[in-house]
Motif scaffolding. Structure first.
Motif, short mmCIF file in Angstrom:
data_model
loop_
_atom_site.label_atom_id
_atom_site.label_comp_id
_atom_site.label_asym_id
_atom_site.label_seq_id
_atom_site.Cartn_x
_atom_site.Cartn_y
_atom_site.Cartn_z
N GLN A 1 -2.00 -16.43 -1.93
CA GLN A 1 -0.55 -16.56 -2.09
C GLN A 1 -0.15 -16.78 -3.55
N THR A 2 -1.05 -17.34 -4.36
CA THR A 2 -0.68 -17.62 -5.74
C THR A 2 -0.81 -16.39 -6.63
N ILE A 3 -1.50 -15.35 -6.16
CA ILE A 3 -1.62 -14.14 -6.98
C ILE A 3 -0.25 -13.48 -7.02
N PRO A 4 0.28 -13.21 -8.22
CA PRO A 4 1.60 -12.60 -8.28
C PRO A 4 1.60 -11.24 -7.57
N SER A 5 2.70 -10.96 -6.87
CA SER A 5 2.74 -9.75 -6.05
C SER A 5 2.45 -8.50 -6.87
N LEU A 6 3.00 -8.49 -8.09
CA LEU A 6 2.81 -7.31 -8.95
C LEU A 6 1.32 -7.05 -9.16
N ALA A 7 0.54 -8.12 -9.41
CA ALA A 7 -0.88 -7.97 -9.68
C ALA A 7 -1.64 -7.58 -8.41
N LEU A 8 -1.29 -8.21 -7.29
CA LEU A 8 -2.01 -7.91 -6.06
C LEU A 8 -1.81 -6.44 -5.67
N PHE A 9 -0.55 -6.00 -5.77
CA PHE A 9 -0.27 -4.59 -5.48
C PHE A 9 -1.05 -3.70 -6.45
N GLY A 10 -1.06 -4.10 -7.73
CA GLY A 10 -1.71 -3.28 -8.75
C GLY A 10 -3.21 -3.20 -8.56
N VAL A 11 -3.83 -4.32 -8.21
CA VAL A 11 -5.28 -4.35 -8.06
C VAL A 11 -5.73 -3.52 -6.86
N MET A 12 -4.86 -3.44 -5.84
CA MET A 12 -5.23 -2.72 -4.63
C MET A 12 -5.52 -1.24 -4.91
N ILE A 13 -4.82 -0.68 -5.91
CA ILE A 13 -4.99 0.76 -6.15
C ILE A 13 -6.44 1.09 -6.53
N PRO A 14 -6.98 0.48 -7.62
CA PRO A 14 -8.38 0.80 -7.94
C PRO A 14 -9.36 0.28 -6.88
N ALA A 15 -9.08 -0.89 -6.31
CA ALA A 15 -10.02 -1.46 -5.35
C ALA A 15 -10.18 -0.55 -4.14
N LEU A 16 -9.03 -0.10 -3.59
CA LEU A 16 -9.11 0.76 -2.41
C LEU A 16 -9.58 2.16 -2.78
N GLY A 17 -9.25 2.58 -3.99
CA GLY A 17 -9.74 3.88 -4.46
C GLY A 17 -11.26 3.88 -4.50
N TRP A 18 -11.81 2.77 -4.97
CA TRP A 18 -13.27 2.64 -5.05
C TRP A 18 -13.87 2.68 -3.64
N VAL A 19 -13.24 1.92 -2.72
CA VAL A 19 -13.74 1.89 -1.34
C VAL A 19 -13.72 3.29 -0.74
N ALA A 20 -12.59 3.99 -0.95
CA ALA A 20 -12.46 5.33 -0.37
C ALA A 20 -13.52 6.27 -0.91
N ALA A 21 -13.87 6.09 -2.19
CA ALA A 21 -14.82 7.02 -2.81
C ALA A 21 -16.27 6.67 -2.49
N HIS A 22 -16.55 5.38 -2.25
CA HIS A 22 -17.95 4.98 -2.14
C HIS A 22 -18.40 4.58 -0.75
N VAL A 23 -17.48 4.18 0.11
CA VAL A 23 -17.90 3.79 1.46
C VAL A 23 -17.78 4.99 2.38
N PRO A 24 -18.89 5.39 3.00
CA PRO A 24 -18.83 6.58 3.86
C PRO A 24 -17.85 6.37 5.01
N GLY A 25 -17.03 7.36 5.27
CA GLY A 25 -16.12 7.28 6.41
C GLY A 25 -14.81 6.58 6.10
N ALA A 26 -14.74 5.87 4.96
CA ALA A 26 -13.53 5.11 4.65
C ALA A 26 -12.35 6.05 4.42
N VAL B 1 -1.80 -15.74 -14.19
CA VAL B 1 -0.66 -16.29 -13.43
C VAL B 1 -1.16 -17.09 -12.23
N ALA B 2 -2.16 -16.56 -11.51
CA ALA B 2 -2.68 -17.26 -10.35
C ALA B 2 -3.28 -18.60 -10.77
N ALA B 3 -4.02 -18.61 -11.91
CA ALA B 3 -4.62 -19.86 -12.38
C ALA B 3 -3.53 -20.87 -12.73
N LEU B 4 -2.48 -20.39 -13.41
CA LEU B 4 -1.37 -21.29 -13.73
C LEU B 4 -0.76 -21.87 -12.46
#
Lengths: 393, 246
Positions: A229-254, B219-222
């Protein structure tokens, strides 16, 4: 019913009413502000006009009517239902005046002319809605009547929008220019909010039940969800793009399962992660609150553990669960706007496009439906929670 | 105890990262592609963090003053008529999405820190207001009665009895407000406010996950630090405040 209250002072028959006075102060202040903004096209700054300047004698009449309502409210306390009706009528009058002003002004300005509501309109509308809200709050209506009022409000707004009286207001011009896209983004926005809620319930409920049974797991799981909950929404949304992109590319069937680093999916996962804490925490709190004697009585009747859970515990926990659904749905409708920034669509697409172009109408086209959706969802679930609590009591 | 140790470690790590971010570049390098920079250097991270905190601090201070003052007013005899309205406005206001509020403030105030500050203040009011109401309502009537019996004036009762007893609950509202403001302030960068969101947006625009992660992590750490600090204060206040008159 009596409206007198024990304030320690005897009340005169005609006593100034505090909520009415607050609304009157705001509303009368709004009359001094410009009512609409008139621009030759949608980008340039234009001139600000008061209601009489925009609409002539008709505008003056609307203002006089509003002033009368506000003074009436400030000088004495009406019955709640009457005050609700007065506030609603004032709001309707202002909205109709806005439509008429837009039609009158753009008649001389060509198809590119833009008439948008300005500070005066919003301030006076706020005053009218405050009156209506004060009436509604003091009505202390039963859930059935509150449902009816909510439905009437939604129907009135829908009818206003469909009737075409507001068609020349800039936001609706903007809408007319991109109606198919608007519908697509609306569907996408709703899908984001509801699908993430559904996923959070599907995973969060069993998780909450598990934590209820296994106290030892609580600090770890709730701690992790707390940190999410403390992760700012902007960052969580942003991190999902590469994270899920990696999963889609590397996990079979994903990739075949629909997991992707682009489009709606990253936004969906981010919303889902934010939704987990309220669902899990409320499930645990609700289950813990079921009185032990009740649980034991059910067990004494020969119910199995699963039956006790399904037939006794969950129904009793329902109001708390529904409260979690309210939190999550309202929060997700609001947060789904961020999806517009990472290519996930939804009303945020209009908001951020509008911010980039400094085009107010476009911002409104995205922001107003979002606020309306969140508002209706919040009020509807409030009523549902009240109804369940009433039924349980 | 472990919680406190964790907070101190987190604070140390955050300070180290903000003062010498380059040292952490190897950690973030795997997240970059095509040799993109691992650390955001356009503006010093420390300066962004401080400006982020200043914005949040200013907003929360204003929200607290306004919300606590208003909550006290509507619970006194003079303002009691406003209570039902204030309650429903607060619950309706809570449904307004922060991003929408932020976007709507831009045309009125222009780009920059102004609209962000306004949105943060507006959005911060509600949790503090609700918690102040709850805190004041939780003071046992017998305690107030006893204070009245000792001859305290209403103002003295408020200052010496009601507010101290309600303080832990009020503070937890302020904490909630501060956490929401920290997260919302990042979105302020979309309207050109100087906050850590700048780093995240730069990362989104250049598809550099290292930027997104470092902005989000700071931000999360703060948020965790501020939340932990508030919890410590709340805990320290609660036992003392439960002693009437203490």
């Amino acid at each position: 019913m009596t409206t007198l209250r024990a304030t320690g002072l005897p009340r005169r028959a005609v006593a100034p009413d505090l909520p009415g006075a607050v609304a009157a102060l705001i509303g009368l202040g709004g009359m001094a502000l410009p009512f609409v903004q008139f621009r030759p096209n949608r980008i340039v700054a234009g001139e600000a006009l008061t209601l009489p300047a925009a609409l002539g004698a008709r505008g003056t009449a609307v203002l006089a009517g509003l002033a009368a309502v506000l003074l009436l409210a400030a000088l004495g306390r009406q019955r709640p239902a009457l005050r609700l009706a007065l506030g609603a009528a004032a709001g309707l009058g202002l909205t109709l005046a806005l439509g008429a002003a837009a039609t009158a002004l753009s008649a001389g300005g060509g198809t590119l002319a833009r008439v948008s509501p300005a500070a005066g309109f919003w301030t006076m509308l706020l005053a009218a809605l405050l009156l209506a809200a004060d009436g509604a709050a003091r009505l202390e209506a039963r859930p059935a009547l509150r449902w009816l009022l909510l439905a009437a409000g939604v129907a009135a707004v829908a009818a206003l929008l469909r009737s075409g009286v507001l068609a020349d207001v800039s936001v609706l011009r903007e809408y007319a220019a991109r109606a198919p896209q608007f519908r697509a983004e609306a569907v996408r926005h709703l899908r984001l909010a509801f699908a993430s809620l559904g996923a959070a319930l599907a995973i969060g409920l069993p998780l909450g039940i598990a934590l209820h049974l296994q106290r030892g797991l609580r600090p770890a799981v709730l701690g992790v969800l707390d940190v999410v909950q403390t992760i700012p929404s902007l960052a969580l949304f942003g991190v999902m793009i590469p994270a899920l992109g990696w999963v889609a590319a590397h996990v079979p069937g994903a990739a075949a399962a629909g997991i992707a680093g682009i489009g709606v999916f990253p936004a969906l996962v981010a919303l889902f992660l934010y939704s987990l804490l309220p669902v899990v925490a409320n499930t645990v709190v609700g289950l813990d609150a079921v009185p032990a004697p009740l649980r034991e009585a059910a067990a004494g009747l020969g119910m199995t553990r699963g039956q006790v859970l399904r037939q006794v515990m969950i129904p009793l926990t329902l109001p708390v669960l529904l409260a979690a659904v309210r939190i999550v749905l309202v929060q997700n409708i609001g947060l789904a706007v961020i999806a517009g920034l990472i290519g996930g669509g939804g009303f945020g697409a209009f908001v951020f496009q509008g911010l980039n172009q400094t085009a107010m109408d476009l911002i409104l086209l995205g922001a107003l439906p979002t606020i309306a959706l969140a508002l209706v969802a919040g009020v509807a679930l409030d009523i549902a929670v009240a109804q369940l609590r009433r039924g349980a009591a | 105890m472990t919680r406190r140790v964790g907070l101190v470690l987190l604070a140390a790590a955050l300070a180290a990262f903000l003062i010498a971010p380059d040292r952490f570049a190897p950690l973030l390098r795997p997240l970059t592609t095509n040799g993109a920079p691992a650390i955001y250097t356009q503006t010093s991270l420390l300066r962004l963090a401080l400006s982020h905190l200043a914005l949040v601090g200013a907003a929360v201070a204003v929200s607290t003053a306004v919300a606590v003052g208003f909550a006290i007013f509507v619970t006194r005899p003079a303002g009691r008529d406003l209570l039902p309205l204030a309650r429903s406005v607060a619950s309706i206001g809570q449904t307004f999405p922060p991003v929408a509020v932020l976007a709507l403030a831009v045309p009125a105030m222009g780009f920059g820190a102004g609209p962000t500050l306004l949105a943060l203040i507006l959005y911060g009011l509600l949790p503090i207001f609700e918690n102040t109401l709850a805190g004041l309502a939780s003071v046992p009537p017998a305690v107030i009665e006893a204070a009245r019996g000792t001859g305290m004036t209403p103002a003295q009762r408020l200052r010496a009895v009601e507010l101290p007893l309600a303080l832990p609950v009020i503070l937890s509202g302020v904490r909630l407000s501060a956490i929401i403001a920290l997260s919302t302030a990042t979105i302020g960068s979309t309207v050109a406010a100087r906050t850590l969101g700048e780093v995240i947006i730069a990362g989104l625009l250049s598809s550099n996950s290292a930027f997104v992660v470092q902005g989000g992590a700071v931000v999360a750490a703060l948020a965790l630090l501020i939340s932990g600090l508030f919890r410590e204060i709340e805990r320290a206040l609660t036992p003392a405040a439960q002693r009437p008159g203490g």
